[in-house]
Design an enzyme around this catalytic site. Structure first.
Site, PDB file in Angstrom:
ATOM      1  N   GLN A 109      11.133   1.716  23.524  1.00 10.74           N
ATOM      2  CA  GLN A 109      11.229   1.744  24.983  1.00 10.74           C
ATOM      3  C   GLN A 109      12.695   1.552  25.378  1.00 10.74           C
ATOM      4  O   GLN A 109      13.230   0.443  25.323  1.00 10.74           O
ATOM      5  CB  GLN A 109      10.337   0.664  25.573  1.00 10.74           C
ATOM      6  CG  GLN A 109       8.882   0.764  25.131  1.00 10.74           C
ATOM      7  CD  GLN A 109       8.202   2.026  25.623  1.00 10.74           C
ATOM      8  OE1 GLN A 109       7.907   2.174  26.808  1.00 10.74           O
ATOM      9  NE2 GLN A 109       7.933   2.968  24.714  1.00 10.74           N
TER      10      GLN A 109
ATOM     11  N   GLY B 173       2.748  -0.963  34.286  1.00 12.59           N
ATOM     12  CA  GLY B 173       3.097  -0.263  33.058  1.00 12.59           C
ATOM     13  C   GLY B 173       4.461   0.407  33.123  1.00 12.59           C
ATOM     14  O   GLY B 173       5.125   0.438  34.163  1.00 12.59           O
ATOM     15  N   HIS B 174       4.851   0.968  31.983  1.00  9.51           N
ATOM     16  CA  HIS B 174       6.190   1.557  31.897  1.00  9.51           C
ATOM     17  C   HIS B 174       6.316   2.818  32.753  1.00  9.51           C
ATOM     18  O   HIS B 174       5.377   3.579  32.921  1.00  9.51           O
ATOM     19  CB  HIS B 174       6.582   1.848  30.442  1.00  9.51           C
ATOM     20  CG  HIS B 174       5.655   2.768  29.709  1.00  9.51           C
ATOM     21  ND1 HIS B 174       5.834   3.086  28.386  1.00  9.51           N
ATOM     22  CD2 HIS B 174       4.556   3.443  30.088  1.00  9.51           C
ATOM     23  CE1 HIS B 174       4.892   3.913  27.996  1.00  9.51           C
ATOM     24  NE2 HIS B 174       4.102   4.139  29.009  1.00  9.51           N
ATOM     25  N   ASN B 175       7.508   2.977  33.320  1.00  6.44           N
ATOM     26  CA  ASN B 175       7.862   4.135  34.141  1.00  6.44           C
ATOM     27  C   ASN B 175       7.093   4.229  35.453  1.00  6.44           C
ATOM     28  O   ASN B 175       7.096   5.278  36.106  1.00  6.44           O
ATOM     29  CB  ASN B 175       7.711   5.432  33.360  1.00  6.44           C
ATOM     30  CG  ASN B 175       8.637   5.494  32.158  1.00  6.44           C
ATOM     31  OD1 ASN B 175       8.165   5.423  31.023  1.00  6.44           O
ATOM     32  ND2 ASN B 175       9.931   5.576  32.393  1.00  6.44           N
TER      33      ASN B 175
END
Length: 330
Positions: free
Chosen positions: A188, A229-231
């Site tokens: 990440q 969560g990511h993004n």
């Protein structure tokens, strides 16, 4: 504080003795003769009449009833006024406890906190006990990290933010590629960007992006135990209640609200002014402003099971109805 000081700082129309001192804030039903309270909903008018509060903050429509009871502060938005009173009260309390500090003193960092030398902490920021601020991270002016907050490398917290106990900003997003029966980690490489005037509740986690940053815009309010969560991108002034989950790469627009326990699936978009009820699962993008609910009503278990079985048959029942309609048209 005396009532005159409160009205001088916040405005409002005072009825009663301006020199009267209040020693605390309390709900109408429990307030004592030394405490300040508020009434924002007219349906609780009887509680106003019965209250022992020294003074009550009320709206214009409740002026006469409040004056008949005793001291009051009349304002257009009593709940908003009360919020500002709590802020004023906390500032006074912090001054009394010696917590206030200015730019000349540098940031207040607890002795147990670990701050990487490559991190940047504004001179007016506060870093609480057992916090960890990693390399390249930045904390803006007047922001407060309560106890045990972790701010990962290269993550940014804007000005006037509050991160409550146990918040984790910038843990790795959940990214893995399957290789037969095993999983290969996707590193990440993004970070987390948090705007100004954001408040994040205890034990909430915001993952760093895989390639681009996860973004929380200005004015966002997040409750406890939320997973972002990511993004993900969360638009300005959006608020989420406890235990909400927003999966990776979802976009939540500005001025949205998401009720407790709701889930937003990944890669979806919620447009501006979309309001999601508690426990709803959002499984498709919603661009039209409005209030949306997807909760199967609670019932006695036996009844719920019968209805659940019927739900499984809806698709075949729909086909049968369509066939019957075709037959009727012949």
């Amino acid at each position: 504080m005396d009532l005159a000081s409160i009205v001088s700082a916040l405005g409002g129309e005072l009825h009663g003795d301006a020199a009267r001192v209040v020693t605390g804030l309390a709900p109408l039903e429990t307030a004592t003769s030394n405490e300040l309270s508020f009434l924002s909903n007219p349906k609780y008018q009887q509680q106003l009449a019965d209250s022992n509060a020294a003074c009550v903050i009320v709206g214009v429509a409740m002026r006469d009833a409040a004056v008949a009871r005793g001291a009051c502060i009349v304002t257009e938005q009593p709940y908003l006024y009360f919020a500002k009173v709590t802020q004023l009260w906390k500032r006074q309390r912090d001054l009394a406890r010696g917590k206030a500090h200015g730019p000349s003193q540098g940031p207040w960092v607890h002795a147990s906190a670990v701050v990487d030398p490559a991190a940047t902490i504004d001179a007016t920021a506060t870093i609480g006990p057992l916090c960890v601020v990693e390399a390249g991270a930045r904390v803006g002016a007047h922001s407060v990290l309560k106890s045990r907050v972790t701010l990962g490398e290269d993550c940014v917290v804007g000005a006037r933010c509050v991160l409550h106990a146990g918040v984790v900003i910038g843990a790795d997003g959940f990214g893995f590629a399957q290789d037969g029966e095993r999983w290969e980690k996707i590193e990440q490489l993004g970070a987390v960007q948090i705007g100004d005037d954001v408040e994040i509740g205890a034990n909430t986690c915001i993952d760093r992006g895989a390639l681009q940053d996860t973004v929380i815009e200005d004015g966002v309010k997040l409750d406890n135990l939320i997973q972002i969560g990511h993004n993900v991108r969360v638009g300005r002034n959006t608020a989420m209640a406890g235990c909400v989950g927003v999966a990776g790469s979802a976009t939540v627009g500005p001025n949205c609200t998401i009720g407790g326990g709701a889930i937003v699936l990944g890669h979806l978009t919620l447009g501006p002014n979309v309001h999601i009820s508690a426990a709803t699962v959002v499984s498709k993008s919603i661009l039209k402003p409005g209030h949306y609910t997807g909760i199967f009503p609670i019932d006695e278990n036996a009844s719920w099971e019968r209805n659940a079985v019927t739900l499984k048959q809806l698709h075949s029942l729909r086909d049968r109805i369509k066939n019957l309609e075709k037959e009727l048209k012949k």
